[in-house]
Every structure is written in structure tokens, then in C-alpha cells.
Design a protein around this motif. Sequence first.
Motif, PDB file in Angstrom:
ATOM      1  N   VAL A 352       0.842  -1.185   0.000  1.00  0.00           N
ATOM      2  CA  VAL A 352       0.000   0.000   0.000  1.00  0.00           C
ATOM      3  C   VAL A 352       0.881   1.240   0.000  1.00  0.00           C
ATOM      4  O   VAL A 352       1.783   1.380   0.837  1.00  0.00           O
ATOM      5  N   THR A 353       0.630   2.122  -0.953  1.00  0.00           N
ATOM      6  CA  THR A 353       1.327   3.403  -0.994  1.00  0.00           C
ATOM      7  C   THR A 353       0.698   4.353   0.020  1.00  0.00           C
ATOM      8  O   THR A 353      -0.529   4.484   0.085  1.00  0.00           O
ATOM      9  N   ARG A 354       1.542   4.996   0.805  1.00  0.00           N
ATOM     10  CA  ARG A 354       1.044   5.983   1.763  1.00  0.00           C
ATOM     11  C   ARG A 354       1.158   7.372   1.137  1.00  0.00           C
ATOM     12  O   ARG A 354       2.244   7.928   1.013  1.00  0.00           O
ATOM     13  N   ASN A 355       0.015   7.879   0.744  1.00  0.00           N
ATOM     14  CA  ASN A 355      -0.049   9.198   0.126  1.00  0.00           C
ATOM     15  C   ASN A 355      -0.240  10.222   1.246  1.00  0.00           C
ATOM     16  O   ASN A 355      -1.346  10.374   1.779  1.00  0.00           O
ATOM     17  N   VAL A 356       0.809  10.920   1.616  1.00  0.00           N
ATOM     18  CA  VAL A 356       0.782  11.799   2.788  1.00  0.00           C
ATOM     19  C   VAL A 356       0.565  13.247   2.358  1.00  0.00           C
ATOM     20  O   VAL A 356       1.262  13.769   1.486  1.00  0.00           O
ATOM     21  N   PHE A 357      -0.431  13.876   2.983  1.00  0.00           N
ATOM     22  CA  PHE A 357      -0.720  15.296   2.786  1.00  0.00           C
ATOM     23  C   PHE A 357      -0.313  16.055   4.046  1.00  0.00           C
ATOM     24  O   PHE A 357      -0.623  15.633   5.162  1.00  0.00           O
ATOM     25  N   THR A 358       0.354  17.154   3.862  1.00  0.00           N
ATOM     26  CA  THR A 358       0.650  18.037   4.990  1.00  0.00           C
ATOM     27  C   THR A 358       0.135  19.432   4.646  1.00  0.00           C
ATOM     28  O   THR A 358       0.082  19.824   3.478  1.00  0.00           O
ATOM     29  N   GLY A 359      -0.237  20.170   5.661  1.00  0.00           N
ATOM     30  CA  GLY A 359      -0.702  21.513   5.355  1.00  0.00           C
ATOM     31  C   GLY A 359      -1.319  22.212   6.545  1.00  0.00           C
ATOM     32  O   GLY A 359      -1.426  21.665   7.647  1.00  0.00           O
ATOM     33  N   SER A 360      -1.718  23.428   6.292  1.00  0.00           N
ATOM     34  CA  SER A 360      -2.378  24.247   7.297  1.00  0.00           C
ATOM     35  C   SER A 360      -3.326  25.195   6.575  1.00  0.00           C
ATOM     36  O   SER A 360      -3.258  25.356   5.351  1.00  0.00           O
ATOM     37  N   SER A 361      -4.197  25.807   7.350  1.00  0.00           N
ATOM     38  CA  SER A 361      -5.124  26.746   6.740  1.00  0.00           C
ATOM     39  C   SER A 361      -5.667  27.689   7.790  1.00  0.00           C
ATOM     40  O   SER A 361      -5.821  27.325   8.956  1.00  0.00           O
ATOM     41  N   GLU A 362      -5.955  28.907   7.343  1.00  0.00           N
ATOM     42  CA  GLU A 362      -6.630  29.901   8.180  1.00  0.00           C
ATOM     43  C   GLU A 362      -7.792  30.457   7.359  1.00  0.00           C
ATOM     44  O   GLU A 362      -7.598  30.923   6.240  1.00  0.00           O
ATOM     45  N   GLU A 363      -8.982  30.370   7.927  1.00  0.00           N
ATOM     46  CA  GLU A 363     -10.159  30.926   7.278  1.00  0.00           C
ATOM     47  C   GLU A 363     -10.822  31.944   8.202  1.00  0.00           C
ATOM     48  O   GLU A 363     -10.812  31.775   9.434  1.00  0.00           O
ATOM     49  N   THR A 364     -11.390  32.975   7.614  1.00  0.00           N
ATOM     50  CA  THR A 364     -12.117  33.971   8.389  1.00  0.00           C
ATOM     51  C   THR A 364     -13.423  34.305   7.679  1.00  0.00           C
ATOM     52  O   THR A 364     -13.543  34.145   6.458  1.00  0.00           O
ATOM     53  N   MET A 365     -14.377  34.770   8.443  1.00  0.00           N
ATOM     54  CA  MET A 365     -15.626  35.241   7.861  1.00  0.00           C
ATOM     55  C   MET A 365     -16.205  36.326   8.753  1.00  0.00           C
ATOM     56  O   MET A 365     -16.368  36.130   9.962  1.00  0.00           O
ATOM     57  N   THR A 366     -16.493  37.462   8.167  1.00  0.00           N
ATOM     58  CA  THR A 366     -17.217  38.529   8.841  1.00  0.00           C
ATOM     59  C   THR A 366     -18.495  38.757   8.061  1.00  0.00           C
ATOM     60  O   THR A 366     -18.449  39.054   6.861  1.00  0.00           O
ATOM     61  N   GLN A 367     -19.621  38.605   8.735  1.00  0.00           N
ATOM     62  CA  GLN A 367     -20.891  38.635   8.014  1.00  0.00           C
ATOM     63  C   GLN A 367     -21.928  39.419   8.814  1.00  0.00           C
ATOM     64  O   GLN A 367     -21.960  39.363  10.051  1.00  0.00           O
ATOM     65  N   GLY A 368     -22.763  40.136   8.089  1.00  0.00           N
ATOM     66  CA  GLY A 368     -23.896  40.808   8.696  1.00  0.00           C
ATOM     67  C   GLY A 368     -25.141  40.538   7.882  1.00  0.00           C
ATOM     68  O   GLY A 368     -25.102  40.479   6.651  1.00  0.00           O
ATOM     69  N   GLN A 369     -26.245  40.352   8.572  1.00  0.00           N
ATOM     70  CA  GLN A 369     -27.498  40.128   7.874  1.00  0.00           C
ATOM     71  C   GLN A 369     -28.628  40.773   8.667  1.00  0.00           C
ATOM     72  O   GLN A 369     -28.613  40.788   9.898  1.00  0.00           O
ATOM     73  N   GLY A 370     -29.572  41.369   7.946  1.00  0.00           N
ATOM     74  CA  GLY A 370     -30.710  42.005   8.581  1.00  0.00           C
ATOM     75  C   GLY A 370     -31.994  41.646   7.878  1.00  0.00           C
ATOM     76  O   GLY A 370     -32.075  41.704   6.638  1.00  0.00           O
ATOM     77  N   ASP A 371     -33.015  41.255   8.663  1.00  0.00           N
ATOM     78  CA  ASP A 371     -34.327  40.899   8.136  1.00  0.00           C
ATOM     79  C   ASP A 371     -35.379  41.839   8.710  1.00  0.00           C
ATOM     80  O   ASP A 371     -35.360  42.133   9.916  1.00  0.00           O
ATOM     81  N   LEU A 372     -36.284  42.270   7.875  1.00  0.00           N
ATOM     82  CA  LEU A 372     -37.454  43.020   8.314  1.00  0.00           C
ATOM     83  C   LEU A 372     -38.683  42.196   7.978  1.00  0.00           C
ATOM     84  O   LEU A 372     -38.912  41.844   6.818  1.00  0.00           O
ATOM     85  N   THR A 373     -39.462  41.851   9.009  1.00  0.00           N
ATOM     86  CA  THR A 373     -40.690  41.085   8.823  1.00  0.00           C
ATOM     87  C   THR A 373     -41.884  42.019   8.980  1.00  0.00           C
ATOM     88  O   THR A 373     -42.020  42.699  10.006  1.00  0.00           O
ATOM     89  N   LEU A 374     -42.735  42.040   7.979  1.00  0.00           N
ATOM     90  CA  LEU A 374     -43.938  42.885   7.977  1.00  0.00           C
ATOM     91  C   LEU A 374     -45.154  41.987   7.814  1.00  0.00           C
ATOM     92  O   LEU A 374     -45.246  41.206   6.856  1.00  0.00           O
ATOM     93  N   ARG A 375     -46.085  42.105   8.758  1.00  0.00           N
ATOM     94  CA  ARG A 375     -47.289  41.280   8.740  1.00  0.00           C
ATOM     95  C   ARG A 375     -48.495  42.153   8.390  1.00  0.00           C
ATOM     96  O   ARG A 375     -48.775  43.135   9.071  1.00  0.00           O
ATOM     97  N   PHE A 376     -49.184  41.768   7.321  1.00  0.00           N
ATOM     98  CA  PHE A 376     -50.389  42.455   6.885  1.00  0.00           C
ATOM     99  C   PHE A 376     -51.585  41.501   7.032  1.00  0.00           C
ATOM    100  O   PHE A 376     -51.434  40.361   7.473  1.00  0.00           O
ATOM    101  N   ASP A 377     -52.759  41.970   6.672  1.00  0.00           N
ATOM    102  CA  ASP A 377     -53.952  41.145   6.819  1.00  0.00           C
ATOM    103  C   ASP A 377     -53.860  39.866   6.010  1.00  0.00           C
ATOM    104  O   ASP A 377     -54.250  38.797   6.467  1.00  0.00           O
ATOM    105  N   LYS A 378     -53.326  39.963   4.803  1.00  0.00           N
ATOM    106  CA  LYS A 378     -53.356  38.826   3.888  1.00  0.00           C
ATOM    107  C   LYS A 378     -51.993  38.227   3.586  1.00  0.00           C
ATOM    108  O   LYS A 378     -51.919  37.193   2.923  1.00  0.00           O
ATOM    109  N   HIS A 379     -50.946  38.882   4.014  1.00  0.00           N
ATOM    110  CA  HIS A 379     -49.639  38.302   3.705  1.00  0.00           C
ATOM    111  C   HIS A 379     -48.575  38.784   4.678  1.00  0.00           C
ATOM    112  O   HIS A 379     -48.749  39.780   5.375  1.00  0.00           O
ATOM    113  N   THR A 380     -47.471  38.023   4.690  1.00  0.00           N
ATOM    114  CA  THR A 380     -46.322  38.328   5.536  1.00  0.00           C
ATOM    115  C   THR A 380     -45.090  38.418   4.653  1.00  0.00           C
ATOM    116  O   THR A 380     -44.799  37.495   3.886  1.00  0.00           O
TER     117      THR A 380
END
Length: 730
Positions: A352-380
Amino acid sequence: MIRKCPARRALASAVAQACLGAGAQLALGVPALAQAPPAADGRAPGDVEEIIVETPRAEPYRVEDSSLTKLVGPLRDVPQSIVTIPRELLDDRAAITLNDALRTVPGITLGAGEFSWQGNNPSIRGFNSRNDMFLDGMRDFGSYPRDPFNVQTVEVLQGPSSTIFGRGSTGGVINQASKRPTLEPLVALSINGGSDDTHRVTADFDRPLAAIGDGAALRVNAMAHESEVAGRDVAQSERWGVAPSLSLGLDGPRRLTLSYLHQSTDDVPDYGLPWFAGAPAPVPRGNFYGFESDYLNTDADIFTADMVVDGGGNRALHGQLRDARYSRESRLTEPLIAAAVPTATPPANVTVTRNVFTGSSEETMTQGQGDLTLRFDKHTVVTGIELAHETSAPSFGFGVGVPGTNLVSPNPHEPFTATSTAPRLIADTSADSAAAYALDTLKLGPQWQLSLGLRWDRFDVDYRATRFALDGSVTGNEAISRTDDELSYRVGVVYKPREHGSVYLAGGTSFNPSAETLSFITSGRALGLGNAFLAPEENASIELGTKWDLVTDAFSVNAALFRIEKSNARVPDPNNVGFNMLAGDHRVDGWAVTIVGAVGDAWQLSSGYTHLDSQVIETAAGAAPVGSPLIGAPDDSFSAWAAYEISARFEVGFGARYLSGQIAQNVPPIKRVDDYWAFDAMGKYHVSDSLTLKLNLTNLGDEYYLDQLHPFHVVPGPGFTAMFAVNLVY
């Protein structure tokens, strides 16, 4: 039920406190009331009524509403298949990893990781969903093995959902809803021990903070875990995590929750067995072909601020800000058998061949989200925007000069040696995304509803990389930028023949950008740029379904017929070796049914079945032939769990899982695994209101099944395990 409580005038206040609570006590403290004449029904002046309100029994396995603010109304009126795994079911089935939870969802299969793509690698309805992991409705981009210690529910939304979540979501998405602070005090401690040197401790502390305000509360969840893997040699996992969260204004119209999640892992990673003649190598399940010094270390740090402003029932504003940091260091060993080895070679003579992977990683995420919910007589209407900045900076290296090992008798205990493990590629990718969306649920009468959704996404990627020779010299540089603008939609018509039932027809779309993983690299071994310069893949689905809450809402039955089609799938470009083109057509037709809830007073049930008919409709030279099944799309999958309350103190549970055979590679040489059944059991004894003892037995028959598939290796599923838990709740 009404009960009389006779009382003297002098004791009226005390009796009212006992019978009705503080509100009645204040009412009876008025002198005029104390001297009132007899009531018309003959009650004496001091008599009061005690009204006992009997609330319906909670059904712990059944969830009525989604945690996602973008989905309005009960789940039975949402025109989409949604499977929810609540905390109670996670505990009863002893799910101590997210993969444990996903194995119980029909229609989900697990892929084995490759190099920098570690952690959870599920496919939903035959399409890879590794990049469709969400935490509280926001993308959880990191590649790390998720532990559900801070999870209240796991929601699997099946079918394309780009209108709600943005890029990806061909087969669906997986959303983890975190535990949140409440105004109900809680102290919970769980101490677990079991086979395979399993040791696990979790703690959940929830406390109102009156010193800050009436609506303030603090919740802290913590976890420490170590274990080996049942039936596997050498592989092991160690991790710990902590998740504090603070909420303000829980009893008011403005609610703020600040939360932090940290999880660290230190694993000996398992790349399983090599393929041999189109099947997993015929060797003992426990064979480990890596080195006991192999490692996979990950850290995830996720900060979130969640704000809700309730405008009085007709409108609400929901905003979230998140900053996430993910890091990874690894040395992984993949077992390979050279294609030149004759299939008739005795296994004892195969190296069996040993296929060796080496490595490192740095990931970042900055996220913003905004929801506005409006309720009417017949729909939301739910409308909002999302903005995000993401980065990924991985390095890729290979072990050169690593000695092989014997197929039948591998030696994982020898010291790791290599002539080189230097990086061969270092990449740096950044992506900026923006989105605007609107979702509308319209009531067209007492029995009809119309759900509409439209979303615009902009995904702007800048990829830079440097390649190196073995001696460390630079061999080339790469710079690729791409911007994609996409519209996604969803339409659903819901007919409600009864208040607690619905029939729906829905359709939706999604898209997969060529750099949705924040990289154009398509393989961790060749480091090729197969997807560079490609436009997004386009996906569409249609689903006909019905949802019913039966037996006074104690029992839910959902069923659906569906088709998902990727109309411009990536396939190899015969005129440009090493690169892909958009010329394929992949389709999955199927049907699914789920049954969840209470059966009588003693039974709780959670079960489901999914059938998939997947095939390649159009292809190109070098890709899977027309008619080939898709990878990770088994014809049949089934899961059931039933818990029975023998007495007030003693409960038992029994579960079954089935997965039919599936394909890991659908181009010659075809690689496939067989079907399997696995059975689980649970016994729970309530010593007192605060102390519970629980025993879980998983894979009772010690079934040898192949769990996580990859075209170059395959990982067996865990064998028989036993875990005993002592649970304390105050």
C-alpha cells in the motif's frame, strides 16, 4: 376542571395565594369583595374558584416551527421538505458528533474528507453539501468536525434553497440552531463513559441575571471528549468546547443575544481503507494504514451578536453580526493501491502506498445580515440584506519518500519518515458577497396560500497562489478574479383542506459558483485549477408534497415527490486537459416520507424513508456515461427510532438504519459499496427528578459497513459501541 376552596374572610388572601396565585390575592384584598353577597351558584362570600388549565403533553421528538426567521408560520405550511432533529432525539440516540445526527436522516450520505476539506462532508439527495453548513442561519464555513454540545436542533432543509441561504444548497442545507439563554434556571451535567476508551463530559448552565435586569440571562455550555473509534485501530478523537451566551431583554420587545463558540480538536485522522478491484480492500476492518503520529488539529472561534426588535406583532427587525475564525494543521495519510497491481494478486503480497498530505489553513468570515418582517392582513413579507467578507489561506504539501506498508499487516507504529514535506502551493483567497432578498407568504383565502421568494447575490472572488518545487524554489504564480451576479427564486402554492394539513407544489433554484469553496483548486492531490474561469452551475427543483398533524397535533406525517436537476454540471473538458466545462446534466428524482410524534401515551416515534433515482442525463468524453448513477446517491435510505415509556421511571428505545449500496466513483473503474442495516438501543432509568441513568448500545450487530466514501479511499463505520451516562439536572 373547577374546584371550590372554602375560606374565612381573614384567611381569604392566603387561600387565594394557594389556589389562584398572586393575582387572585390582590383581587380578594379589596374590602368590598370580602363583604360580597352569596354568588348565584350558591358559593359563600369567601369561596373562590381554582381553574386548572391542562396543557397538551409535550412531544419531545416533534418540532412545529423553524428557528429561521425567514420561514414564517408552522412547518406544516412551509412548502418544502424539512427534517428537524430536536435536542431530545440527539440525546436519546447518543449523537456526540454532527455526523452521528446526520446518519439518522434518510437522504443524507457522508463523504470522506480530502486534505484541506475535513470535518463534515454530507450529501443531500445526491448532491454534495459540504459548503452548505449553517449555524443559526448564518454560514459556518470552517472545515472542522462539529460537536453538537451547544445545539438545540439540527434542521435539514431539502431541495435548492439559494433564495434563503445564497450560494450552494443544490440538495439542501444543514442548519444548527444553538442553545439560547432562557429565564428558566437550569444546571445540567452529563458524565459519559463507554467502550473504545470513550470519556465525555458536558455541562449546561442557564441562569437569569436579575442584577442586570428582569429579562437578562446567561447560558454556558461546555464539553470535553476523548475516544477511539469502534472497530478501527489507532484512530482517535480529542476535543473540547465552550459556548457562553448572554441575552438581554428576553421579556421585552428588544432582545439582544451575544454568543461565542469555541471548539478545539486534536485527532488522529482516519482515512480508512484503499480501494482494490473496484471494492474496499478485503482486509480486516481495523487495519490502519497511516501513522499513529498523524494529526488533525482544528480550532473554531465564532462570535455572534443577534438583535430582535419586535414592533408590536405587525413588524419585527432581526439583525445578526458574526465574526468567525477557523484554523487547521494536519498531516494525513491516504492508503492507495497502484492501478498497475493485478487484481488477482494475493492481498498478502500487495504493498500500500502511503499518500501523505501536509498543510495548514486559516479561514475567516465577517458577516452581517438584517431581516425586516412585515405582517399584513393577507400576507407576511420578510425582506433583508446580507454582506460578508471571507478569506482562506491554505498551504498544500506532500510527503515524498514515505515508505509503504503491507495491505494485510500494516504497521502504523513505525516512525514517520519522508525526504520532504515542504509546501508545494500556498494560496490566499478573499471573497466579498452581497445579497438582497424578499420572501412573501400570501393568504389567498381560507384554504390557499402562495409563497414567493426572490434573491439577488453578488459573489466577488480574488484568488492568489504561489507554487513551489521540492527544493523550495518558486515555479509559478497564479492570480484569478471572478465576479458572479445571480438571481434565485422560489414559488410555492399551498392548499389547506384542513387546518392541520396541507398539500403543496413548489419550485426553486440555486447556484454553485466555481470558487464557492474560496478556491479554484478542485483536487488536493493534483492541485489543479479545474474550475477556474467557469460560470456558476445552475440548479432547479420541483416538489409536490403533503404535511399533516394528526391525533390532536401529537403526530406528524409528511410526504413528498421531487426532482432536482443540475442543468450545466461541471465535466472534464476534452479539449483542455485538467480543466472542466459546463456541459453536463445531472438529475435526481425521488420521494420521501417522515413520521414523527407520539403514539398513545407511552410511545415516541421518529422515522423516515427516502428513495432516490439519480442519473447522468448529458455528459462529455471522460465524464460519467449517460445513465450512470450519481456519487453518494443511494436508491434507498431508511431510519427509525422508537422510545417506549414502560413506567414513570423506566424508558427504552430501539432504532434501525438502512442504506442501500452506493457509488463512490461513477467513471471506470467503477467503485461501489454494499448496502447495510444497523440497529441501536437505549435504556433510561429516572432515579429521581434530578438524576437519570442511561445506556446506549449502537450498531448492536457490530455490522461492518462502509460509511464515508471517496474515490480514492473509503472509511468503515463505527462498530458496536456501548456508552453509559449519568445525567444530573437541577
